[in-house]
Design a protein around this motif. Structure first.
Motif, PDB file in Angstrom:
ATOM      1  N   ILE A   1       7.144 -11.153   2.103  1.00 19.34           N
ATOM      2  CA  ILE A   1       8.509 -10.875   2.565  1.00 19.34           C
ATOM      3  C   ILE A   1       9.362 -12.097   2.251  1.00 19.34           C
ATOM      4  CG2 ILE A   1      10.003 -10.340   4.522  1.00 19.34           C
ATOM      5  CD1 ILE A   1       7.645  -9.069   5.911  1.00 19.34           C
ATOM      6  N   TRP A   2      10.384 -11.894   1.414  1.00 15.42           N
ATOM      7  CA  TRP A   2      11.322 -12.968   1.074  1.00 15.42           C
ATOM      8  C   TRP A   2      12.622 -12.742   1.850  1.00 15.42           C
ATOM      9  CZ3 TRP A   2      10.958 -17.378  -1.749  1.00 15.42           C
ATOM     10  CH2 TRP A   2       9.822 -17.558  -2.550  1.00 15.42           C
ATOM     11  N   THR A   3      13.071 -13.801   2.510  1.00 10.26           N
ATOM     12  CA  THR A   3      14.318 -13.714   3.285  1.00 10.26           C
ATOM     13  C   THR A   3      15.214 -14.884   2.922  1.00 10.26           C
ATOM     14  OG1 THR A   3      13.310 -14.917   5.133  1.00 10.26           O
ATOM     15  CG2 THR A   3      13.261 -12.501   5.223  1.00 10.26           C
TER      16      THR A   3
ATOM     17  N   VAL B   1      16.692 -19.210 -11.562  1.00 12.95           N
ATOM     18  CA  VAL B   1      15.675 -20.124 -11.052  1.00 12.95           C
ATOM     19  C   VAL B   1      14.581 -19.302 -10.373  1.00 12.95           C
ATOM     20  CG1 VAL B   1      16.860 -20.443  -8.842  1.00 12.95           C
ATOM     21  CG2 VAL B   1      15.280 -22.192  -9.661  1.00 12.95           C
ATOM     22  N   CYS B   2      13.341 -19.765 -10.510  1.00 12.95           N
ATOM     23  CA  CYS B   2      12.198 -19.101  -9.881  1.00 12.95           C
ATOM     24  C   CYS B   2      11.662 -19.988  -8.765  1.00 12.95           C
ATOM     25  CB  CYS B   2      11.096 -18.828 -10.897  1.00 12.95           C
ATOM     26  SG  CYS B   2      11.553 -17.591 -12.144  1.00 12.95           S
ATOM     27  N   LEU B   3      11.463 -19.398  -7.603  1.00 10.14           N
ATOM     28  CA  LEU B   3      11.010 -20.129  -6.420  1.00 10.14           C
ATOM     29  C   LEU B   3       9.564 -19.747  -6.130  1.00 10.14           C
ATOM     30  CD1 LEU B   3      14.147 -19.496  -4.158  1.00 10.14           C
ATOM     31  CD2 LEU B   3      13.772 -21.354  -5.793  1.00 10.14           C
ATOM     32  N   PRO B   4       8.689 -20.740  -5.935  1.00 12.41           N
ATOM     33  CA  PRO B   4       7.283 -20.424  -5.613  1.00 12.41           C
ATOM     34  C   PRO B   4       7.148 -20.014  -4.153  1.00 12.41           C
ATOM     35  CG  PRO B   4       7.614 -22.790  -5.660  1.00 12.41           C
ATOM     36  CD  PRO B   4       8.925 -22.187  -6.078  1.00 12.41           C
ATOM     37  N   CYS B   5       6.097 -19.225  -3.880  1.00 11.92           N
ATOM     38  CA  CYS B   5       5.872 -18.764  -2.510  1.00 11.92           C
ATOM     39  C   CYS B   5       4.977 -19.714  -1.730  1.00 11.92           C
ATOM     40  CB  CYS B   5       5.254 -17.364  -2.535  1.00 11.92           C
ATOM     41  SG  CYS B   5       5.209 -16.556  -0.917  1.00 11.92           S
TER      42      CYS B   5
ATOM     43  N   ILE C   1       1.318 -27.311   4.921  1.00 11.80           N
ATOM     44  CA  ILE C   1       2.688 -26.807   4.785  1.00 11.80           C
ATOM     45  C   ILE C   1       3.269 -27.297   3.464  1.00 11.80           C
ATOM     46  CG2 ILE C   1       4.992 -26.812   5.765  1.00 11.80           C
ATOM     47  CD1 ILE C   1       3.729 -27.251   8.488  1.00 11.80           C
ATOM     48  N   PRO C   2       3.715 -26.385   2.607  1.00 13.18           N
ATOM     49  CA  PRO C   2       4.246 -26.813   1.305  1.00 13.18           C
ATOM     50  C   PRO C   2       5.571 -27.554   1.468  1.00 13.18           C
ATOM     51  CG  PRO C   2       4.626 -24.474   1.622  1.00 13.18           C
ATOM     52  CD  PRO C   2       3.774 -24.922   2.776  1.00 13.18           C
TER      53      PRO C   2
ATOM     54  N   ARG D   1      12.852 -18.237   2.461  1.00  4.92           N
ATOM     55  CA  ARG D   1      11.571 -18.213   3.156  1.00  4.92           C
ATOM     56  C   ARG D   1      10.669 -17.139   2.547  1.00  4.92           C
ATOM     57  NH1 ARG D   1      11.392 -20.814   8.185  1.00  4.92           N
ATOM     58  NH2 ARG D   1      13.395 -21.779   8.774  1.00  4.92           N
ATOM     59  N   CYS D   2       9.430 -17.530   2.385  1.00  4.17           N
ATOM     60  CA  CYS D   2       8.408 -16.587   1.943  1.00  4.17           C
ATOM     61  C   CYS D   2       7.402 -16.442   3.081  1.00  4.17           C
ATOM     62  CB  CYS D   2       7.722 -17.096   0.677  1.00  4.17           C
ATOM     63  SG  CYS D   2       6.411 -16.013   0.065  1.00  4.17           S
ATOM     64  N   ASN D   3       7.324 -15.221   3.630  1.00  2.00           N
ATOM     65  CA  ASN D   3       6.465 -14.974   4.801  1.00  2.00           C
ATOM     66  C   ASN D   3       6.807 -15.935   5.938  1.00  2.00           C
ATOM     67  OD1 ASN D   3       5.194 -12.934   3.379  1.00  2.00           O
ATOM     68  ND2 ASN D   3       3.497 -14.236   2.695  1.00  2.00           N
TER      69      ASN D   3
END
Length: 321
Positions: free
Chosen positions: A30-32, A17-21, A3-4, A76-78
């Motif tokens: 799917i980004w929520t 800002v860029c967010l990693p998945c 888990i990251p 959240r990513c996926n």
């Protein structure tokens, strides 16, 4: 699957800002936001984007452009929480310890960026330099300073990171670090932590206004109490004056009824000498009060005084047979 770690970003408004998945290698993404609002999706060659002006999908993550308050929350990513975002406003930032702070260099158009930190009552200290060729040189030990997302990045904020930050001599922000207690961190969800930090920021920013409002309310309350006391005092004085006027205007009730009066022994002897021989009884009355004399042409009492004693005598005799 590992888990990251959740990245807790604190970024000024209008920056990007860029967010990693995370570790997801799936082509479908799917980004929520807050686990409710769907922002961007990708299923094979099919893609959806809720707002292309603010969201840019990249192969390794999601970039959020022109940040504002609506972008606060957990991403959240996926269905996996990967980042938590706090949008900062103004130039005075209150950030909890342990977060990652981004500070863009604004007000300077030089390609070389020279960053300084100045703590309270201390000398200004150079902490990082970004050269024209893109090379970055941290000038402060610890390994928490870097240049990322086109901004100075301070990871795992500590209390020692508080102070003023300047880029090329231009003040960028005044940063206050809030300590985080272990118990509070363990029981607090990421989204609630963001909301708590935002609420603390607003509370501190609004502190002068709250103090002025409290002073105004207290002053108004004291003024109302003072006016009420003055009104009560004036009303009391008015009532006392009315009572005095009424007492002065009302005539004094005096006992003017005739009262039996017993003459002295000497007066009795004189009366027996002068009284006719007919059997009878003489009753004497005396009254202390005001005389109600009426002026008559033949008689008026001499030397009338305001108060005097009035004597009256009544003789009773048996009726003749």
């Amino acid at each position: 699957m590992e888990i990251p770690a959740v990245i807790r970003f604190s970024v000024p408004k209008n920056h990007s800002v860029c967010l990693p998945c995370g570790s997801s290698d799936s082509a479908d993404v799917i980004w929520t936001l807050q686990d409710k609002e769907v922002l961007v999706t990708r299923r094979g060659s099919y893609m959806t984007n809720k707002d292309r002006q603010h969201y840019l999908l990249k192969p390794n993550g999601l970039c959020i452009l022109h940040l504002d308050e609506s972008h606060n929350g957990g991403y959240r990513c996926n269905q996996q929480l990967v980042a938590e975002l706090q949008v900062l406003t103004g130039h005075e930032y209150v950030v909890s310890a342990g977060r990652t702070l981004l500070l863009p260099c604004r007000g300077s158009f030089k390609s070389k960026q020279r960053w300084f930190q100045q703590r309270e009552d201390e000398r200004r200290e150079a902490i990082l330099t970004k050269f024209k060729n893109g090379t970055v040189k941290p000038e402060k030990d610890g390994g928490r300073l870097s240049f990322s997302n086109n901004a100075l990045q301070i990871q795992d904020l500590q209390l020692e990171d508080a102070g003023e930050y300047l880029c090329n001599g231009v003040l960028q922000a005044r940063v206050t670090i809030l300590p985080v207690h272990p118990e509070t961190t363990a029981r607090t969800t990421p989204s609630s932590a963001v909301m708590t930090t935002v609420a603390e920021t607003k509370k501190i920013n609004m502190k002068p206004e709250i103090v002025l409002l409290l002073i105004a309310v207290v002053s108004l309350g004291l003024m109302i109490i003072f006016l009420a006391a003055v009104c009560v005092l004036l009303t009391s004085m008015k009532c006392r004056r009315k009572k005095k006027y009424r007492a002065a205007a009302t005539p004094r009730r005096e006992d003017t009824e005739l009262q039996p009066w017993k003459p002295s022994s000497r007066q009795k002897e004189c009366e027996e000498c002068e009284t006719p021989s007919l059997q009878g009884e003489m009753i004497h009355y005396a009254s202390l009060g005001r005389q109600n004399w009426r002026e008559r042409p033949s008689r008026s009492p001499p030397d009338q005084s305001h108060h005097s004693v009035i004597y009256s005598s009544v003789i009773t005799r048996p009726a003749a047979r």
